[in-house]
Design an enzyme around this catalytic site. Sequence first.
Site, mmCIF file in Angstrom:
data_model
loop_
_atom_site.group_PDB
_atom_site.id
_atom_site.type_symbol
_atom_site.label_atom_id
_atom_site.label_comp_id
_atom_site.label_asym_id
_atom_site.label_seq_id
_atom_site.Cartn_x
_atom_site.Cartn_y
_atom_site.Cartn_z
ATOM 1 N N ASP A 118 -0.428 -7.530 1.884
ATOM 2 C CA ASP A 118 0.112 -6.168 1.721
ATOM 3 C C ASP A 118 1.648 -6.193 1.752
ATOM 4 O O ASP A 118 2.269 -5.825 2.743
ATOM 5 C CB ASP A 118 -0.449 -5.293 2.858
ATOM 6 C CG ASP A 118 -0.126 -3.822 2.683
ATOM 7 O OD1 ASP A 118 0.390 -3.433 1.624
ATOM 8 O OD2 ASP A 118 -0.407 -3.058 3.645
ATOM 9 N N HIS A 137 0.820 -1.217 0.000
ATOM 10 C CA HIS A 137 0.000 0.000 0.000
ATOM 11 C C HIS A 137 0.851 1.262 0.000
ATOM 12 O O HIS A 137 0.376 2.331 -0.383
ATOM 13 C CB HIS A 137 -1.020 -0.009 1.150
ATOM 14 C CG HIS A 137 -0.503 0.460 2.476
ATOM 15 N ND1 HIS A 137 -0.168 -0.396 3.496
ATOM 16 C CD2 HIS A 137 -0.264 1.705 2.959
ATOM 17 C CE1 HIS A 137 0.248 0.307 4.539
ATOM 18 N NE2 HIS A 137 0.213 1.584 4.241
ATOM 19 N N GLN A 174 0.965 5.950 11.802
ATOM 20 C CA GLN A 174 1.101 6.440 10.422
ATOM 21 C C GLN A 174 2.567 6.774 10.136
ATOM 22 O O GLN A 174 3.240 7.373 10.970
ATOM 23 C CB GLN A 174 0.241 7.691 10.197
ATOM 24 C CG GLN A 174 -1.181 7.580 10.698
ATOM 25 C CD GLN A 174 -1.872 6.300 10.312
ATOM 26 O OE1 GLN A 174 -1.753 5.839 9.188
ATOM 27 N NE2 GLN A 174 -2.591 5.703 11.254
ATOM 28 N N GLY A 175 3.014 6.394 8.959
ATOM 29 C CA GLY A 175 4.408 6.641 8.568
ATOM 30 C C GLY A 175 5.328 5.470 8.865
ATOM 31 O O GLY A 175 6.454 5.424 8.382
ATOM 32 N N ASP A 176 4.847 4.535 9.699
ATOM 33 C CA ASP A 176 5.635 3.327 10.013
ATOM 34 C C ASP A 176 5.372 2.203 9.016
ATOM 35 O O ASP A 176 6.105 1.199 9.002
ATOM 36 C CB ASP A 176 5.299 2.808 11.419
ATOM 37 C CG ASP A 176 5.774 3.751 12.515
ATOM 38 O OD1 ASP A 176 6.864 4.324 12.355
ATOM 39 O OD2 ASP A 176 5.049 3.894 13.514
ATOM 40 N N SER A 177 4.324 2.336 8.209
ATOM 41 C CA SER A 177 3.971 1.269 7.270
ATOM 42 C C SER A 177 5.168 0.818 6.461
ATOM 43 O O SER A 177 6.016 1.620 6.086
ATOM 44 C CB SER A 177 2.893 1.747 6.294
ATOM 45 O OG SER A 177 1.647 1.636 6.882
#
Length: 277
Positions: free
Chosen positions: A136, A83, A231-234
């Site tokens: 993912d 993603h 958020q941002g760690d994905s």
Amino acid sequence: MRRPIIRPLPAALALASAVALTPLAAQAPAAADSVIIGGAAVRSSEIPWVVALSSRDRFGGTRAGQFCGGVVVAPTQVLTAAHCLSREVLGATVSEVRDLRVIAGREDLRGSGGREIPVRRVRLAPGYDPATSSADLAVLTLGAALPARHAIATARRGDEAYRPGTPATVYGWGDTTGIGTYASTLHAARVQVQPDSVCARAYPGSVTGSRYQPATMMCAGDARGGHDACQGDSGGPLVARGRLIGIVSWGSGCGRADSPGVYTRVGEVLPTVAGRR
Ligand code: ARG
């Protein structure tokens, strides 16, 4: 079914299609004691297999264009979340992003240490479904090799590290508060692998959220909340027993006791990506 929460960094908001984003207000704030959430800064030189994914064109230069994490699994192979390469996150198709790079060995995103290596090829897991976030995973081929000793071993299907209760660590440069405080140094948080029953109960796939799918997902957190990816760690790693077991994928809010973080189950999904070596 609603999409998982995918919120690019603030610098990207003007670039990405605003309608697709989860508004800030739609997310409950993280627990007040949350400060990755509940983690601590670590030296990236000691964790050489964690890299930042970057595009200054899409996300601006203040934090070296960091927008997701990645994991070195071989000298020219980096795993991330599929993603992270979507139009929803990039605001463009991945082939249009000319400066997609990984940043390795940099202590502070505001500095210039370590190396920036261009991404030469992108392969998504064949089963990746953006609507449900299943499988993912993406494999990036780098334009230059990192030292082999920087790579981390990947867990296999049925690895004992997937056993519920196993202590695990998640790493990233993402939000440390749940309200958009992006880190400039690498952070790590300790969590535990959760049983599938807990993950399924947390994410039954009602109208308000995505559904947990144990075939390609796993979840981890802590029963009292306060320790999680955000958020941002994905795309970043979840490591247990010295092996990569998960890739940060999605979750409801950050660090909530009743909403563990959901990760790509590496042992199941990585073998489905053909010719990955
Ligand atoms: N989708 C997020 C990203 O793109 C990762 C969210 C993880 N959330 C969580 N509560 N563990 O950065």
